[in-house]
Design a protein around this motif. Structure first.
Motif, PDB file in Angstrom:
ATOM      1  N   ARG A 196     -12.713   3.659   6.513  1.00 56.61           N
ATOM      2  CA  ARG A 196     -11.577   3.935   5.678  1.00 56.61           C
ATOM      3  C   ARG A 196     -11.063   5.230   5.771  1.00 56.61           C
ATOM      4  O   ARG A 196      -9.877   5.664   5.927  1.00 56.61           O
ATOM      5  CB  ARG A 196     -11.975   3.694   4.164  1.00 56.61           C
ATOM      6  CG  ARG A 196     -10.753   3.601   3.144  1.00 56.61           C
ATOM      7  CD  ARG A 196     -10.988   3.106   1.922  1.00 56.61           C
ATOM      8  NE  ARG A 196     -11.473   2.058   1.582  1.00 56.61           N
ATOM      9  CZ  ARG A 196     -12.486   1.221   1.051  1.00 56.61           C
ATOM     10  NH1 ARG A 196     -13.286   2.244   0.476  1.00 56.61           N
ATOM     11  NH2 ARG A 196     -12.795   0.093   1.035  1.00 56.61           N
ATOM     12  N   THR A 252     -11.464  -2.869  15.515  1.00 59.50           N
ATOM     13  CA  THR A 252     -12.508  -2.506  14.751  1.00 59.50           C
ATOM     14  C   THR A 252     -13.410  -3.625  14.433  1.00 59.50           C
ATOM     15  O   THR A 252     -14.692  -3.750  14.444  1.00 59.50           O
ATOM     16  CB  THR A 252     -12.205  -1.859  13.229  1.00 59.50           C
ATOM     17  OG1 THR A 252     -11.451  -0.414  13.627  1.00 59.50           O
ATOM     18  CG2 THR A 252     -13.493  -1.248  12.571  1.00 59.50           C
ATOM     19  N   TRP A 253     -12.657  -4.623  14.092  1.00 60.73           N
ATOM     20  CA  TRP A 253     -13.465  -5.769  13.604  1.00 60.73           C
ATOM     21  C   TRP A 253     -14.029  -6.647  14.624  1.00 60.73           C
ATOM     22  O   TRP A 253     -14.848  -7.370  14.574  1.00 60.73           O
ATOM     23  CB  TRP A 253     -12.552  -6.879  12.690  1.00 60.73           C
ATOM     24  CG  TRP A 253     -12.551  -6.065  11.626  1.00 60.73           C
ATOM     25  CD1 TRP A 253     -11.550  -5.140  10.907  1.00 60.73           C
ATOM     26  CD2 TRP A 253     -13.329  -6.328  10.042  1.00 60.73           C
ATOM     27  NE1 TRP A 253     -11.641  -4.585   9.717  1.00 60.73           N
ATOM     28  CE2 TRP A 253     -12.762  -5.486   9.247  1.00 60.73           C
ATOM     29  CE3 TRP A 253     -14.046  -7.338   9.735  1.00 60.73           C
ATOM     30  CZ2 TRP A 253     -13.245  -5.478   8.064  1.00 60.73           C
ATOM     31  CZ3 TRP A 253     -14.823  -7.380   8.665  1.00 60.73           C
ATOM     32  CH2 TRP A 253     -14.374  -6.369   7.552  1.00 60.73           C
ATOM     33  N   THR A 271      -9.401   3.499  10.178  1.00 65.89           N
ATOM     34  CA  THR A 271      -9.291   2.393  11.264  1.00 65.89           C
ATOM     35  C   THR A 271     -10.226   1.221  10.695  1.00 65.89           C
ATOM     36  O   THR A 271     -10.402   0.386  11.181  1.00 65.89           O
ATOM     37  CB  THR A 271     -10.471   2.891  12.328  1.00 65.89           C
ATOM     38  OG1 THR A 271     -11.456   3.428  11.759  1.00 65.89           O
ATOM     39  CG2 THR A 271      -9.590   3.897  13.423  1.00 65.89           C
ATOM     40  N   LEU A 272     -10.171   1.076   9.178  1.00 68.66           N
ATOM     41  CA  LEU A 272     -10.744   0.109   8.608  1.00 68.66           C
ATOM     42  C   LEU A 272     -10.029  -1.263   8.999  1.00 68.66           C
ATOM     43  O   LEU A 272     -10.871  -2.552   9.090  1.00 68.66           O
ATOM     44  CB  LEU A 272     -10.889   0.187   7.281  1.00 68.66           C
ATOM     45  CG  LEU A 272     -11.488  -1.089   6.349  1.00 68.66           C
ATOM     46  CD1 LEU A 272     -12.881  -1.098   6.910  1.00 68.66           C
ATOM     47  CD2 LEU A 272     -11.583  -0.661   4.839  1.00 68.66           C
ATOM     48  N   TRP A 273      -8.831  -1.217   8.737  1.00 67.96           N
ATOM     49  CA  TRP A 273      -8.039  -2.625   8.866  1.00 67.96           C
ATOM     50  C   TRP A 273      -7.517  -2.822  10.538  1.00 67.96           C
ATOM     51  O   TRP A 273      -6.519  -3.582  10.559  1.00 67.96           O
ATOM     52  CB  TRP A 273      -6.901  -2.546   7.793  1.00 67.96           C
ATOM     53  CG  TRP A 273      -7.551  -2.506   6.700  1.00 67.96           C
ATOM     54  CD1 TRP A 273      -7.516  -1.593   5.497  1.00 67.96           C
ATOM     55  CD2 TRP A 273      -8.468  -3.542   5.956  1.00 67.96           C
ATOM     56  NE1 TRP A 273      -8.167  -1.770   4.452  1.00 67.96           N
ATOM     57  CE2 TRP A 273      -8.731  -3.060   4.576  1.00 67.96           C
ATOM     58  CE3 TRP A 273      -8.749  -4.728   6.294  1.00 67.96           C
ATOM     59  CZ2 TRP A 273      -9.751  -3.914   3.919  1.00 67.96           C
ATOM     60  CZ3 TRP A 273      -9.792  -5.629   5.615  1.00 67.96           C
ATOM     61  CH2 TRP A 273     -10.077  -5.097   4.332  1.00 67.96           C
ATOM     62  N   LYS A 274      -8.103  -2.151  11.261  1.00 67.44           N
ATOM     63  CA  LYS A 274      -7.570  -2.472  12.724  1.00 67.44           C
ATOM     64  C   LYS A 274      -8.270  -3.599  13.405  1.00 67.44           C
ATOM     65  O   LYS A 274      -9.573  -3.834  13.226  1.00 67.44           O
ATOM     66  CB  LYS A 274      -7.875  -1.044  13.441  1.00 67.44           C
ATOM     67  CG  LYS A 274      -6.720  -0.011  13.280  1.00 67.44           C
ATOM     68  CD  LYS A 274      -6.749   1.009  14.308  1.00 67.44           C
ATOM     69  CE  LYS A 274      -5.631   1.865  14.534  1.00 67.44           C
ATOM     70  NZ  LYS A 274      -5.971   3.105  15.047  1.00 67.44           N
ATOM     71  N   TRP A 275      -7.724  -4.322  14.054  1.00 69.57           N
ATOM     72  CA  TRP A 275      -8.097  -5.448  14.530  1.00 69.57           C
ATOM     73  C   TRP A 275      -9.347  -5.084  15.521  1.00 69.57           C
ATOM     74  O   TRP A 275     -10.469  -5.798  15.631  1.00 69.57           O
ATOM     75  CB  TRP A 275      -7.249  -6.363  15.473  1.00 69.57           C
ATOM     76  CG  TRP A 275      -7.542  -7.362  16.326  1.00 69.57           C
ATOM     77  CD1 TRP A 275      -7.736  -7.658  17.668  1.00 69.57           C
ATOM     78  CD2 TRP A 275      -8.436  -8.669  16.009  1.00 69.57           C
ATOM     79  NE1 TRP A 275      -8.159  -8.520  18.077  1.00 69.57           N
ATOM     80  CE2 TRP A 275      -8.747  -9.402  17.185  1.00 69.57           C
ATOM     81  CE3 TRP A 275      -8.986  -8.894  14.644  1.00 69.57           C
ATOM     82  CZ2 TRP A 275      -9.513 -10.527  17.042  1.00 69.57           C
ATOM     83  CZ3 TRP A 275      -9.760 -10.294  14.497  1.00 69.57           C
ATOM     84  CH2 TRP A 275      -9.806 -10.674  15.867  1.00 69.57           C
TER      85      TRP A 275
END
Ligand SMILES: [Fe+2]
Ligand SMILES: [Fe+2]
Length: 272
Positions: free
Chosen positions: A206, A216-217, A210-214
């Motif tokens: 967070r 990353t997941w 970069t928490l909500w980057k594709w």
């Protein structure tokens, strides 16, 4: 008894490193950073439990543990120091260590408890680190693209974790620690350790934006659950700990020995 060498690592930790130091990968960087944040407090606790456990042994049993305990304390103290330097850079990068204060608060609850409780908690954590260490040495290419000094730091720590994985466990057994309590603490430590790792990794991502980057997941999925994934490859060794006849030495440590032999240029033995 295990002969534990304390090694001074010859790497530069003064020079800052890139935000996504782990091969440019945001998720892996955040996860390793989270683990590193837990080390100074966690490893001090391991040192204290092993020291207190040693003191609680009858005098005639102390002799056989003396050198191993010294080696264990020396190794963990070196890890703490190195990771504190590493964590200093993370702080400058704007990351906030929420794990350490939470762990300190929890550890306060253990003050005055029987040394066997401390050792059971330490042995459980050491099992986690030993699994992680062997997995990391086996899949060291995940660290490719990282600066050589950082790769060395993580693999050196992994190798030593693998090397001293039996110390807390053996002390626990020598003090007559029960199987039932060993399992109770292992289950608790599993929940706490995984929960804390996840919370701090998310916290790091967070703050890194970069928490909500594709990407990353996607990286998290592959790294944790892929064919060579951490969770996929660690489940069996995790479960082995529940067996009544489990001993840490039953688990592989060839890779750590080999790494230490192949990388003698990277450290000098202390007090040898
Ligand atoms: Fe360590
Ligand atoms: Fe350790």
């Amino acid at each position: 008894m295990t002969e534990l060498v304390v090694r001074r690592l010859l790497i530069d930790l003064e020079t800052p490193f890139a935000r996504h130091w782990c091969g440019g990968d945001a998720f892996r960087t955040a996860l390793f950073n989270a683990l590193s944040m837990s080390f100074p407090v966690g490893e001090q606790f391991f040192i204290d439990s092993v020291r207190n456990g040693f003191k609680a042994l009858p005098a005639d049993r102390q002799e056989s543990f003396k050198r191993e305990v010294q080696g264990f304390v020396g190794q963990e103290a070196t890890h703490r120091r190195i990771h504190a330097l590493f964590n200093g850079h993370l702080e400058k990068q704007g990351l906030v260590n929420a794990w350490a204060p939470r762990a300190l608060k929890r550890l306060k609850l253990l003050e005055g408890a029987d040394p066997r409780h401390w050792l059971a908690i330490t042995a459980a954590n050491e099992h986690f680190t030993a699994i992680f260490a062997e997995w990391m040495l086996r899949n060291h290419d995940w660290l490719d693209g990282s600066e050589a000094r950082l790769k060395t730091m993580w693999l050196w720590h992994s190798a030593e974790e693998s090397e001293h994985k039996s110390t807390a466990f053996d002390l626990y057994q020598a003090l007559g620690g029960s199987h039932a309590w060993r399992i109770i603490w292992f289950r608790r430590v599993t929940l706490i350790f995984l929960g804390d790792t996840m919370r701090q990794t998310v916290n790091n991502l967070r703050r890194d934006g970069t928490l909500w980057k594709w990407s990353t997941w996607k990286s998290a999925g592959e790294y944790l659950f892929g064919k060579r994934g951490l969770i996929r490859q660690s489940y069996k060794p995790w479960k082995d700990y529940l067996r009544r006849d489990f001993h840490p030495s039953q688990q592989e440590s060839d890779l750590s020995q080999r790494w230490l032999e192949d990388n003698v240029r990277e450290f000098t033995p202390v007090g040898a």
